[in-house]
Design a protein around this motif. Structure first.
Motif, short mmCIF file in Angstrom:
data_model
loop_
_atom_site.label_atom_id
_atom_site.label_comp_id
_atom_site.label_asym_id
_atom_site.label_seq_id
_atom_site.Cartn_x
_atom_site.Cartn_y
_atom_site.Cartn_z
N GLU A 114 0.83 -1.21 0.00
CA GLU A 114 0.00 0.00 0.00
C GLU A 114 0.86 1.26 0.00
OE1 GLU A 114 -2.51 -0.62 3.39
OE2 GLU A 114 -4.06 -1.67 2.21
N ALA A 115 1.97 1.23 0.76
CA ALA A 115 2.88 2.38 0.76
C ALA A 115 3.50 2.55 -0.63
CB ALA A 115 3.97 2.18 1.82
N GLY A 116 3.84 1.43 -1.26
CA GLY A 116 4.38 1.49 -2.61
C GLY A 116 3.39 2.07 -3.60
N TRP A 117 2.14 1.68 -3.49
CA TRP A 117 1.11 2.17 -4.40
C TRP A 117 0.86 3.66 -4.19
CZ3 TRP A 117 -0.62 2.06 -8.86
CH2 TRP A 117 -1.89 2.49 -9.22
N GLU A 118 0.87 4.12 -2.94
CA GLU A 118 0.69 5.55 -2.69
C GLU A 118 1.83 6.35 -3.33
OE1 GLU A 118 -1.94 7.18 -1.40
OE2 GLU A 118 -2.84 5.16 -1.50
N LYS A 119 3.05 5.84 -3.19
CA LYS A 119 4.19 6.52 -3.83
C LYS A 119 4.05 6.47 -5.36
CE LYS A 119 7.22 8.30 -2.55
NZ LYS A 119 7.52 9.77 -2.46
N ALA A 120 3.61 5.32 -5.89
CA ALA A 120 3.42 5.17 -7.34
C ALA A 120 2.41 6.19 -7.85
CB ALA A 120 2.97 3.76 -7.67
#
Length: 205
Positions: A114-120
């Protein structure tokens, strides 16, 4: 019985005909758009191909970014090269903590994804960034660490018109394949791992 030798004139005429047809076809291709690109399949080369595209962007002076969803704990050659030599053009965000069997903690894997997707999403929304590589996101989607429908909806509705987004990883969802502009499936023919050869620097990472 051998084939009849082709004369230089016949060869030149044949190639000229092919070139003329090719030129006509290329003349019709005048559109440009930011693409949704998927590299999937059981074969090796999905991430490597994505990083090849990132290097092309850098060669053209195009700002780009990488978000790694799974291999974040690895010290990969791609990560070293991009962060140490091309940090001015390519942002690199290693968000994952390793493969799912390494963490053995679903809640932690979900939080990392989820943190990766927010950054993406932040990177994709930035129109100055021309390409964003979402490395191994298909694995996070397969294990339902992220909502596939939400990812597809974002790409369709919020991705800037000229931004390319590359999504790698085996078992890409059908919905993502349908939404993509370019899909390549890597086929596994032979792999040294089956013969007892470990992952090696310069080949796997």
């Amino acid at each position: 019985m051998g084939r009849k030798p082709v004369s230089e004139e016949e060869h030149a005429a044949k190639k000229a005909k092919i070139k003329a047809a090719r030129d006509r076809m290329m003349a019709e291709k005048i559109g440009e758009k930011g693409l949704i690109i998927v590299h999937t399949g059981p074969g090796k080369g999905k991430s490597s191909s994505g990083f090849g595209m990132i290097l092309r962007c850098i060669a053209h002076g195009m700002p780009c970014a990488v978000v790694q969803f799974i291999k974040g704990a690895w010290d990969t050659g791609e990560r070293r090269l991009l962060t140490e030599h091309f940090g001015d053009l390519c942002q690199f965000h290693a968000m994952g903590e390793g493969f799912t069997w390494e963490t053995q903690n679903r809640a932690r894997d979900i939080a990392a994804a989820e943190a990766g997707w927010e950054k993406a999403k932040e990177l994709i929304r930035d129109p100055s960034i021309r390409m964003v590589l979402l490395d191994e996101i298909n694995i996070a989607l397969r294990y339902e660490y992220l909502d596939i429908e939400a990812v597809i909806a974002f790409l369709r509705e919020e991705k800037p018109e000229m931004t390319h987004v590359v999504l790698t990883g085996r078992n890409a969802a059908e919905g993502l394949i349908e939404a993509a502009d370019l899909v390549t499936e890597m086929t596994l023919v032979k792999h040294p791992f089956r013969a007892g050869i470990k992952a090696q620097a310069g080949v796997e990472y």
